[in-house]
Design a protein around this motif. Structure first.
Motif, PDB file in Angstrom:
ATOM      1  N   GLY A   1       0.818  -1.213   0.000  1.00 45.10           N
ATOM      2  CA  GLY A   1       0.000   0.000   0.000  1.00 45.10           C
ATOM      3  C   GLY A   1       0.846   1.254   0.000  1.00 45.10           C
ATOM      4  N   ASN A   2       0.206   2.363  -0.403  1.00 46.44           N
ATOM      5  CA  ASN A   2       0.925   3.632  -0.512  1.00 46.44           C
ATOM      6  C   ASN A   2       1.282   4.256   0.833  1.00 46.44           C
ATOM      7  OD1 ASN A   2       0.955   3.685  -3.288  1.00 46.44           O
ATOM      8  ND2 ASN A   2      -0.897   4.939  -3.488  1.00 46.44           N
ATOM      9  N   ALA A   3       0.505   3.967   1.876  1.00 42.79           N
ATOM     10  CA  ALA A   3       0.701   4.652   3.151  1.00 42.79           C
ATOM     11  C   ALA A   3       1.913   4.102   3.890  1.00 42.79           C
ATOM     12  CB  ALA A   3      -0.543   4.504   4.023  1.00 42.79           C
ATOM     13  N   ILE A   4       2.661   5.011   4.514  1.00 41.55           N
ATOM     14  CA  ILE A   4       3.693   4.613   5.466  1.00 41.55           C
ATOM     15  C   ILE A   4       3.394   5.307   6.791  1.00 41.55           C
ATOM     16  CG2 ILE A   4       5.403   4.278   3.632  1.00 41.55           C
ATOM     17  CD1 ILE A   4       6.800   6.840   4.632  1.00 41.55           C
ATOM     18  N   ALA A   5       4.009   4.834   7.851  1.00 47.19           N
ATOM     19  CA  ALA A   5       3.745   5.375   9.183  1.00 47.19           C
ATOM     20  C   ALA A   5       4.582   6.628   9.425  1.00 47.19           C
ATOM     21  CB  ALA A   5       4.035   4.317  10.240  1.00 47.19           C
ATOM     22  N   GLN A   6       4.335   7.266  10.565  1.00 46.74           N
ATOM     23  CA  GLN A   6       5.102   8.441  10.981  1.00 46.74           C
ATOM     24  C   GLN A   6       5.347   8.359  12.475  1.00 46.74           C
ATOM     25  OE1 GLN A   6       3.672  12.663  10.093  1.00 46.74           O
ATOM     26  NE2 GLN A   6       3.909  12.756  12.316  1.00 46.74           N
ATOM     27  N   VAL A   7       6.502   8.845  12.931  1.00 39.97           N
ATOM     28  CA  VAL A   7       6.689   8.948  14.381  1.00 39.97           C
ATOM     29  C   VAL A   7       5.561   9.809  14.927  1.00 39.97           C
ATOM     30  CG1 VAL A   7       9.166   8.546  14.352  1.00 39.97           C
ATOM     31  CG2 VAL A   7       8.331  10.866  14.047  1.00 39.97           C
ATOM     32  N   TYR A   8       5.040   9.468  16.098  1.00 39.20           N
ATOM     33  CA  TYR A   8       3.691   9.858  16.496  1.00 39.20           C
ATOM     34  C   TYR A   8       3.414  11.356  16.393  1.00 39.20           C
ATOM     35  CZ  TYR A   8      -0.722  10.159  18.888  1.00 39.20           C
ATOM     36  OH  TYR A   8      -2.025  10.427  19.192  1.00 39.20           O
ATOM     37  N   ASN A   9       4.079  12.166  17.206  1.00 40.38           N
ATOM     38  CA  ASN A   9       3.710  13.589  17.197  1.00 40.38           C
ATOM     39  C   ASN A   9       4.842  14.486  16.716  1.00 40.38           C
ATOM     40  OD1 ASN A   9       4.403  12.963  20.262  1.00 40.38           O
ATOM     41  ND2 ASN A   9       4.905  15.102  19.930  1.00 40.38           N
ATOM     42  N   HIS A  10       5.622  13.950  15.742  1.00 38.88           N
ATOM     43  CA  HIS A  10       6.550  14.798  14.994  1.00 38.88           C
ATOM     44  C   HIS A  10       7.634  15.394  15.889  1.00 38.88           C
ATOM     45  CE1 HIS A  10       7.462  17.435  11.435  1.00 38.88           C
ATOM     46  NE2 HIS A  10       6.874  16.444  10.800  1.00 38.88           N
ATOM     47  N   ILE A  11       8.245  14.577  16.735  1.00 33.74           N
ATOM     48  CA  ILE A  11       9.385  15.061  17.497  1.00 33.74           C
ATOM     49  C   ILE A  11      10.659  14.809  16.704  1.00 33.74           C
ATOM     50  CG2 ILE A  11       8.174  14.525  19.652  1.00 33.74           C
ATOM     51  CD1 ILE A  11      10.224  12.341  20.158  1.00 33.74           C
ATOM     52  N   ILE A  12      11.682  15.600  16.965  1.00 28.84           N
ATOM     53  CA  ILE A  12      12.965  15.440  16.279  1.00 28.84           C
ATOM     54  C   ILE A  12      13.696  14.281  16.942  1.00 28.84           C
ATOM     55  CG2 ILE A  12      15.123  16.561  15.643  1.00 28.84           C
ATOM     56  CD1 ILE A  12      12.584  17.692  14.306  1.00 28.84           C
ATOM     57  N   MET A  13      13.737  13.163  16.244  1.00 28.79           N
ATOM     58  CA  MET A  13      14.200  11.910  16.846  1.00 28.79           C
ATOM     59  C   MET A  13      15.638  11.955  17.369  1.00 28.79           C
ATOM     60  SD  MET A  13      11.714   9.697  17.003  1.00 28.79           S
ATOM     61  CE  MET A  13      12.176   7.969  16.779  1.00 28.79           C
ATOM     62  N   PRO A  14      16.603  12.572  16.680  1.00 29.85           N
ATOM     63  CA  PRO A  14      17.954  12.601  17.246  1.00 29.85           C
ATOM     64  C   PRO A  14      18.047  13.342  18.577  1.00 29.85           C
ATOM     65  CG  PRO A  14      18.032  13.074  14.898  1.00 29.85           C
ATOM     66  CD  PRO A  14      16.589  13.087  15.300  1.00 29.85           C
ATOM     67  N   LEU A  15      17.081  14.211  18.874  1.00 26.00           N
ATOM     68  CA  LEU A  15      17.100  14.966  20.129  1.00 26.00           C
ATOM     69  C   LEU A  15      16.281  14.291  21.222  1.00 26.00           C
ATOM     70  CD1 LEU A  15      16.743  18.597  18.710  1.00 26.00           C
ATOM     71  CD2 LEU A  15      18.822  17.431  19.469  1.00 26.00           C
ATOM     72  N   ALA A  16      15.676  13.144  20.905  1.00 27.45           N
ATOM     73  CA  ALA A  16      14.865  12.421  21.889  1.00 27.45           C
ATOM     74  C   ALA A  16      15.728  11.387  22.608  1.00 27.45           C
ATOM     75  CB  ALA A  16      13.700  11.728  21.194  1.00 27.45           C
ATOM     76  N   ASN A  17      15.370  11.097  23.872  1.00 30.38           N
ATOM     77  CA  ASN A  17      16.088  10.016  24.548  1.00 30.38           C
ATOM     78  C   ASN A  17      15.579   8.669  24.033  1.00 30.38           C
ATOM     79  OD1 ASN A  17      13.700   9.375  25.925  1.00 30.38           O
ATOM     80  ND2 ASN A  17      14.288  10.489  27.765  1.00 30.38           N
ATOM     81  N   GLU A  18      16.240   7.595  24.455  1.00 23.65           N
ATOM     82  CA  GLU A  18      15.933   6.284  23.881  1.00 23.65           C
ATOM     83  C   GLU A  18      14.491   5.865  24.131  1.00 23.65           C
ATOM     84  OE1 GLU A  18      17.485   1.638  23.953  1.00 23.65           O
ATOM     85  OE2 GLU A  18      18.147   3.041  25.496  1.00 23.65           O
ATOM     86  N   ARG A  19      14.012   6.076  25.348  1.00 25.11           N
ATOM     87  CA  ARG A  19      12.632   5.662  25.650  1.00 25.11           C
ATOM     88  C   ARG A  19      11.636   6.400  24.757  1.00 25.11           C
ATOM     89  NH1 ARG A  19      13.729   5.711  31.371  1.00 25.11           N
ATOM     90  NH2 ARG A  19      13.876   3.582  32.182  1.00 25.11           N
ATOM     91  N   ASP A  20      11.866   7.697  24.590  1.00 24.25           N
ATOM     92  CA  ASP A  20      10.937   8.475  23.776  1.00 24.25           C
ATOM     93  C   ASP A  20      11.004   8.066  22.307  1.00 24.25           C
ATOM     94  OD1 ASP A  20      10.242   9.726  26.091  1.00 24.25           O
ATOM     95  OD2 ASP A  20      11.051  11.699  25.563  1.00 24.25           O
ATOM     96  N   LYS A  21      12.197   7.706  21.836  1.00 24.65           N
ATOM     97  CA  LYS A  21      12.305   7.192  20.474  1.00 24.65           C
ATOM     98  C   LYS A  21      11.416   5.964  20.290  1.00 24.65           C
ATOM     99  CE  LYS A  21      16.995   8.467  18.882  1.00 24.65           C
ATOM    100  NZ  LYS A  21      17.507   9.392  19.900  1.00 24.65           N
ATOM    101  N   TYR A  22      11.541   5.023  21.218  1.00 26.25           N
ATOM    102  CA  TYR A  22      10.760   3.790  21.104  1.00 26.25           C
ATOM    103  C   TYR A  22       9.259   4.075  21.171  1.00 26.25           C
ATOM    104  CZ  TYR A  22      14.369   0.236  20.963  1.00 26.25           C
ATOM    105  OH  TYR A  22      15.394  -0.569  20.555  1.00 26.25           O
TER     106      TYR A  22
END
Length: 904
Positions: A140-161
């Protein structure tokens, strides 16, 4: 080749049983040689909900729409679900669901809003993914997105997951399948983020060409050490996918290593873990956003074609990516360009419209890539746009962004403090607090009591009491807001006091409040002190602490504000219901109460246990006993309210805790006794003695209801003014006509009187028409009146400003068309004549009615219902239903020439 808005008229070569979508292309299921094209749209809006109401409040800057979500929806999301392909006469030849051809991601917070606001478009998006999967061998055409658009390199590990897991689960619950790819906010990436994605089973991501460092062909037995090619200046060849191997580093956590090891074991390979990466074509993607190339399908196809490599490789992918809002919102009407390109231009070139997952299934990477350490697509300095004064976002402005680092530091500090609160109190309630957080998305998607109870039962350490259930939900909501406060747009622009910065601070404030409710900790002082280090460009605010005090604290709400809102609005509820509550015998009143007086106030359930209203002259007093329950945290309050309306805009409302039936009865007795003296001052004095000094007024109402009541309170004045304008218009009609006849400028006062009088008359007539639409005779009379108004308005050059009337007429036309096509009840001739006159009168009134909904309805029935009627018409001479339906299609600007030509 034609423009986005035009294509050659469909000639007589089309037949009644031809493919209505005309989307024939090469079979994508076989491994075809040639050119594949992918247009990726990143559709996203930041969460805009009031943290206390779980609803978006009116945003005046989005006028005439309610808010920016709604405005962009009507300019972009809906037009792309019903994109028109037009002929050279401006008639609709085809309506294309662009989401069937886009590669796309839609942010989970935006999808939640779409599901509530326009379920038809929401379903079109889900259907588009399913149909593209059928067309592209299950991809299908749709792909997922990290939930509320946080900048992943600036997130800690728990928040990334959590961001990835929430994004996956939200996607799975909507599209009914696991996502193959995931969109990273701002394409922000580092190797730690890649490790997390791999551990969570994500197969591929999409990045900008500037994010690649070097690449090489994958090693083979013949060439075990191919040479690396430096591509750090965006020189990477974007026509192929790349494999990116993850080399565990000293910073890789044990949990990530374990997850990767498990993933490798499950896949039955000992190969180094990897993720596949597509790099979109940078120059074309830039042109889509910043030039006029997408205004013309020929130019767009030519621009795509310029990227095709002539090196005789068996297959290549031309992929472009941009914000989905480009098509229709930023660049009006360009959804038509895409519709024509997808269904006509690209297939004519022999190109296959595909998506990344499908292309990857046909062409595994033969090259590998290494990425720069920390990058994003919208910052030339890595990810400093979301943490430093790097200049990105200023767009040449003199304003600085020195506030970014202190804001990031303050929120990081708060996140860490909230983590301690969550772990300490969460372990008493949840078997695994962090697993509970990761799975809380299941509650966020469905807050029904049954679902919440099932969730708590799965995660609780013991059977939770009612108070413990509230604390458990408060802790999880605290964590939800702790993630929402990192939404990327809070740093994106040049000033912290913009709505985006204020919004993330409101999420932080709600998280602070919930932490205090559960743990009694006082973290706000430390947080505000850190915000004081974030300098604002606006003198009024000076720094982030002052923004917090002026724009965040003033927006906080509690149960008392909700109760005051309920109390004041109760005076404007259906009057019959209010009188019924007061006049029913006790038992009947109780029965009615249990059936009728449960009301929802945003995310609060209001159970009205008692209500009494009395009037004395110009004074109105209501006293009630109310239980409020938050549908999010399940916390509740039992309150007593008293509200005095002194007339006009003047309200005095008091709230206190319910302390028992006896106390409540005494309050009612004293208040209604005071009212008998017909003195507002005395009544307010007694209210103050009973409730204390705190009072609420109209200004304390939530904005939506405040505006509704302001309109109601103004109605009498507006009606009186309308009568005066109408009288002035009637008295001076001859004078007005004389001015227009002699082409002399009409005095403004007289022209305004004519505009208002005719607009008022038109609106009243439309309301009568809406009420009487089922009665043909009355409907015809109302239409004749509307035609007379239109004629009068034209002669006097009046401008009818009646948005409510415009909407009414659009809905009446769509409803009448649906009735005609699906349930004519043997009155076809009369119904179609009435419908045609409704459309004509809309044009005559010159109120800019939109026939898009009706056009879509007609077109959807053109091949399935109207064409068969025409076939029958050929067999039954004298049956003119077909001709009438085709005439109606022309009136709706739908190309019906295919059927007309068949009829000869």
């Amino acid at each position: 080749m034609t423009s986005a808005d035009q294509m050659p008229a469909s000639g007589s070569t089309l037949t009644l049983d031809s493919d209505p979508n005309n989307t024939k292309e090469t079979n994508p299921l076989r491994k075809a040689n040639g050119v594949y094209v992918t247009v990726h749209g990143h559709f996203y809006q930041p969460p805009r909900e009031n943290p206390y109401l779980d609803a978006i409040e009116r945003q005046p800057s989005a006028a005439p729409f309610h808010d920016w979500n709604e405005r962009i929806h009507w300019e972009c999301y809906r037009p792309n679900a019903f994109a028109r392909v037009l002929n050279d006469r401006g008639e609709v030849v085809e309506i294309v669901n662009n989401y069937e051809y886009f590669s796309f991601n839609i942010g989970p917070t935006l999808m939640s809003w779409l599901e509530r606001y326009d379920v038809e478009v929401y379903q079109r998006i889900l259907e588009a993914d399913a149909k593209s999967g059928q067309r592209l061998h299950g991809h299908g055409n749709a792909i997922a997105q990290v939930y509320n658009h946080i900048i992943m390199p600036l997130a800690n590990e728990r928040d990334k997951y959590t961001q990835i897991r929430w994004g996956k689960e939200d996607f799975r619950s909507r599209f009914g399948r696991d996502p193959e790819g995931m969109w990273l906010a701002e394409t922000g990436v580092d190797y730690a983020t890649l490790e997390t994605l791999v551990a969570e089973g994500i197969r591929f991501i999409i990045l900008a060409p500037s994010q690649a460092l070097r690449c090489r062909p994958l090693p083979t037995e013949d060439h075990p050490n191919p040479e690396w090619i430096e591509v750090g200046g965006s020189q990477i060849d974007s026509t192929r996918p790349y494999r990116c191997y993850l080399q565990p580093t000293l910073s890789t956590s044990s949990s990530t290593l374990n997850a990767i090891a498990t993933s490798r074991k499950d896949s039955g390979t000992e190969e180094l873990p990897y993720i596949d990466i597509f790099f979109y074509d940078g120059p074309i993607s830039r042109d889509m956003g910043f030039s006029d190339v997408v205004y013309n399908s020929t130019h767009f196809a030519g621009r795509i074609g310029s990227a095709v490599r002539g090196d005789h490789r068996p297959t290549q992918l031309i992929s472009v990516a941009t914000d989905g809002e480009t098509f229709g919102h930023h660049k009006k009407g360009t959804e038509k360009t895409l519709a024509y390109a997808f269904t006509k231009e690209f297939p004519q070139q022999g190109w296959t419209v595909t998506n990344f997952a499908h292309y990857l299934s046909l062409n595994s990477p033969s090259w590998e890539v290494e990425l720069k350490s920390v990058t994003a697509w919208s910052c030339a300095h890595g990810v400093d746009r979301w943490q430093d004064d790097c200049g990105c976002g200023g767009e040449g402005s003199a304003w600085h962004q020195k506030w970014r680092r202190p804001l990031r530091n303050a929120l990081n500090w708060l996140r860490d403090q909230l983590t301690e609160v969550y772990e300490e109190h969460g372990r008493q309630l949840f078997r695994d607090p962090w697993q509970a957080r990761d799975e809380y998305i299941q509650v966020m998607r469905d807050r029904s009591a049954g679902n919440v109870n099932r969730f708590l039962s799965r995660h609780q350490t013991h059977k939770l009491t009612a108070a413990e259930q509230v604390d458990a939900l408060r802790l999880l909501e605290m964590q939800r807001h702790a993630l929402l406060m990192f939404t990327s747009c809070g740093w994106f622009f040049e000033e912290i006091s913009r709505p985006e910065g204020t919004q993330i601070l409101r999420y932080a404030a709600r998280a602070l409040e919930l932490a205090g409710d559960v743990a009694g900790v006082q973290l706000e002082k430390g947080f505000v002190k850190r915000l004081g280090l974030a300098p604002s460009n606006v003198d009024e605010f000076k720094h982030g602490a002052e923004i917090y005090r002026q724009l965040v604290l003033t927006a906080q709400l509690g149960f008392k504000q909700v109760a005051a809102h309920y109390a004041i609005t109760s005076l404007f509820s259906n009057q019959k219901l209010v009188e019924t509550r007061n006049s029913l015998p006790r038992k009947d009143a109780a029965d009615k109460q249990s059936q009728r007086y449960h009301k929802k106030v945003y995310c609060y359930a209001a159970n009205e246990l008692d209500y009494q209203l009395q009037r004395m002259g110009s004074l109105t007093l209501a006293v009630g006993n109310l239980k409020l329950v938050s549908e999010i945290t399940w916390e509740s309050e039992h309150l007593v309210f008293a509200v005095l309306h002194l007339g006009g805009w003047d309200f005095h409302c008091c709230i206190q805790q319910f302390t028992g039936r006896r106390d409540y009865s005494q309050i009612k007795e004293k208040l209604f006794g005071a009212l008998q003296q017909a003195s507002a001052a005395h009544t307010i004095l007694v209210m103050t003695q009973l409730f204390g000094e705190e009072a609420f007024s109209l200004q304390n109402l939530f904005a939506e209801e405040r505006h509704r009541i302001m309109r109601l309170l103004s109605q009498e004045t507006l009606t009186r003014l309308g009568q005066l304008y109408t009288q002035a218009y009637r008295d001076n009609y001859g004078v007005l006509m004389a001015f227009h006849r002699d082409e002399i400028a009409v005095p403004q006062e007289l022209q305004v009187a004519a505009d208002i009088a005719l607009g008022h008359r038109c609106l009243i007539t439309l309301r009568w028409l809406e009420q009487d639409i089922a009665d043909p005779q009355k409907s015809w009379n109302h239409i004749l009146e509307l035609e007379a108004i239109a004629t009068e308005a034209k002669h006097l050059r009046c401008r009818l400003n009646i948005p409510d009337g415009k909407q009414m007429l659009e809905q009446l036309i769509a409803r009448s068309l649906w009735q005609l096509l699906h349930d004519a009840n043997g009155s076809f001739n009369a119904d179609i004549q009435l419908l045609e006159r409704l459309i004509d009168v809309g044009d005559q009134l010159n109120i800019d009615i939109s026939l898009q909904r009706s056009q879509e309805l007609y077109f959807s029935c053109l091949h399935s219902q109207i064409a068969p009627v025409c076939v029958t018409s050929l067999e039954n001479e004298g049956d003119n239903q077909c001709l009438q339906l085709l005439k109606l299609g022309k009136k709706l600007a739908v190309d019906v020439s295919m059927i007309s030509n068949q009829l000869g």
